[in-house]
Structure formats: C-alpha cells, structure tokens
Design a protein around this motif. Structure first.
Motif, short mmCIF file in Angstrom:
data_model
loop_
_atom_site.label_atom_id
_atom_site.label_comp_id
_atom_site.label_asym_id
_atom_site.label_seq_id
_atom_site.Cartn_x
_atom_site.Cartn_y
_atom_site.Cartn_z
N ASP A 194 -4.90 4.90 -7.40
CA ASP A 194 -6.08 4.80 -6.53
C ASP A 194 -7.09 5.88 -6.86
O ASP A 194 -8.30 5.63 -6.91
CB ASP A 194 -5.69 4.88 -5.06
CG ASP A 194 -4.96 3.64 -4.57
OD1 ASP A 194 -4.99 2.61 -5.28
OD2 ASP A 194 -4.37 3.70 -3.47
N ASP B 207 6.99 5.55 -5.96
CA ASP B 207 6.05 4.44 -6.08
C ASP B 207 4.77 4.72 -5.30
O ASP B 207 3.67 4.41 -5.76
CB ASP B 207 6.67 3.13 -5.59
CG ASP B 207 7.79 2.63 -6.48
OD1 ASP B 207 7.96 3.15 -7.61
OD2 ASP B 207 8.52 1.70 -6.05
N ALA B 208 4.91 5.34 -4.13
CA ALA B 208 3.74 5.68 -3.32
C ALA B 208 2.89 6.72 -4.04
O ALA B 208 1.66 6.63 -4.04
CB ALA B 208 4.17 6.19 -1.95
N ALA B 209 3.55 7.69 -4.66
CA ALA B 209 2.80 8.72 -5.40
C ALA B 209 2.08 8.10 -6.59
O ALA B 209 0.92 8.43 -6.88
CB ALA B 209 3.74 9.83 -5.86
N THR C 216 0.83 -1.20 0.00
CA THR C 216 0.00 0.00 0.00
C THR C 216 0.87 1.25 0.00
O THR C 216 2.07 1.21 0.32
CB THR C 216 -0.92 0.03 1.24
OG1 THR C 216 -0.10 0.21 2.40
CG2 THR C 216 -1.74 -1.24 1.35
N ARG C 217 0.23 2.34 -0.33
CA ARG C 217 0.90 3.64 -0.35
C ARG C 217 1.50 3.95 1.02
O ARG C 217 2.64 4.39 1.13
CB ARG C 217 -0.13 4.69 -0.75
CG ARG C 217 0.39 6.09 -0.76
CD ARG C 217 -0.73 7.06 -1.19
NE ARG C 217 -0.35 8.40 -0.94
CZ ARG C 217 -0.57 9.06 0.20
NH1 ARG C 217 -1.21 8.48 1.19
NH2 ARG C 217 -0.17 10.30 0.35
N HIS C 218 0.76 3.68 2.07
CA HIS C 218 1.24 3.96 3.42
C HIS C 218 2.45 3.09 3.79
O HIS C 218 3.38 3.55 4.44
CB HIS C 218 0.11 3.77 4.44
CG HIS C 218 -1.01 4.73 4.25
ND1 HIS C 218 -0.90 6.07 4.52
CD2 HIS C 218 -2.26 4.54 3.77
CE1 HIS C 218 -2.04 6.68 4.23
NE2 HIS C 218 -2.89 5.77 3.78
N LEU D 152 5.43 4.57 2.00
CA LEU D 152 5.90 5.79 2.67
C LEU D 152 6.60 5.45 3.98
O LEU D 152 7.60 6.09 4.34
CB LEU D 152 4.73 6.74 2.90
CG LEU D 152 4.15 7.37 1.64
CD1 LEU D 152 2.90 8.18 1.97
CD2 LEU D 152 5.20 8.23 0.94
N ALA E 228 1.08 4.99 -6.79
CA ALA E 228 -0.02 4.18 -6.24
C ALA E 228 -1.19 5.07 -5.86
O ALA E 228 -2.36 4.71 -6.09
CB ALA E 228 0.47 3.39 -5.02
N ALA E 229 -0.92 6.24 -5.31
CA ALA E 229 -1.99 7.17 -4.94
C ALA E 229 -2.71 7.67 -6.19
O ALA E 229 -3.94 7.77 -6.21
CB ALA E 229 -1.43 8.34 -4.15
N ARG F 135 9.05 6.64 -2.41
CA ARG F 135 8.08 7.76 -2.40
C ARG F 135 7.45 7.95 -3.78
O ARG F 135 6.26 8.25 -3.89
CB ARG F 135 8.76 9.04 -1.91
CG ARG F 135 8.97 9.06 -0.41
CD ARG F 135 9.38 10.43 0.10
NE ARG F 135 10.66 10.87 -0.43
CZ ARG F 135 11.84 10.54 0.08
NH1 ARG F 135 11.92 9.78 1.14
NH2 ARG F 135 12.95 10.98 -0.47
#
Length: 103
Positions: free
Chosen positions: A98, A90-92, A4-6, A9, A94-95, A88
């Motif tokens: 979403d 990858d998290a962006a 997950t994004r969290h 991060l 993924a967001a 980070r």
C-alpha cells in the motif's frame, strides 16, 4: 475481494486469543489426576477386590487420555500462533505494498 491489512491483523489477534485459551485449558488438565490413586495397591484403601483393579485401570487410562488431550491442546495452540504470525507477516506485506502504491 482482497483481505485488508486490518482484517489480517484482526484474524491474527483472534488466533492468538484462541491459542491462549487452548494453552490455559491445557495447563488446567495437567494436575487433574494429582492425588488420584492409579495403582491397585493404592486403590485398595477405597475399593476392594476386582473393583480396585477396575478403578486403577480406568484411572490410569483416563490419566493417559488427559495427557494426550493436553498435548493436543498445546499443539493446536502452537499451530494457531504460527498462523497468527503468518497473518501478521501478510499484513505487513500488504501495508508495504500500500505504501509503495501510495508513494
């Protein structure tokens, strides 16, 4: 299981913290041998004869090893920071994905 994004991060923050620790330790190594004589002539104040030469050689070798350790710590810190940046990113991504699926 997807990350997950969290989680991404959190992993990035952990890598940044570890990178800071490596960099902080590397800075402490920098002056570890300041004031320690490394030439035989300087050592003869404290050591005499062959002992002065052995001490100087060992001190010089340890100074080199500490410099290598410092370089390794700084290189590791940089690799950790690069990995944190990718996490980070990858998290962006993924967001954004979403948001695209939600919209």
């Amino acid at each position: 299981m997807t990350t997950t994004r969290h989680q991404l991060l959190r992993q990035a923050a952990e890598k940044e913290a570890l990178a800071s620790t490596f960099a902080r330790y590397a800075k402490r190594l920098t002056g570890a041998f300041d004031g320690v004589p490394v030439r035989r002539q300087e050592c003869e104040t404290y050591w005499s004869g062959p002992a002065a030469g052995r001490f100087a050689a060992r001190a010089a070798g340890l100074r080199r090893e500490l410099a290598e350790l410092e370089d390794s710590c700084l290189a590791t810190a940089e690799r950790l920071r690069r990995r944190a940046r990718r996490l980070r990113e990858d998290a962006a991504a993924a967001a954004a994905q979403d948001d695209q699926w939600a919209g």
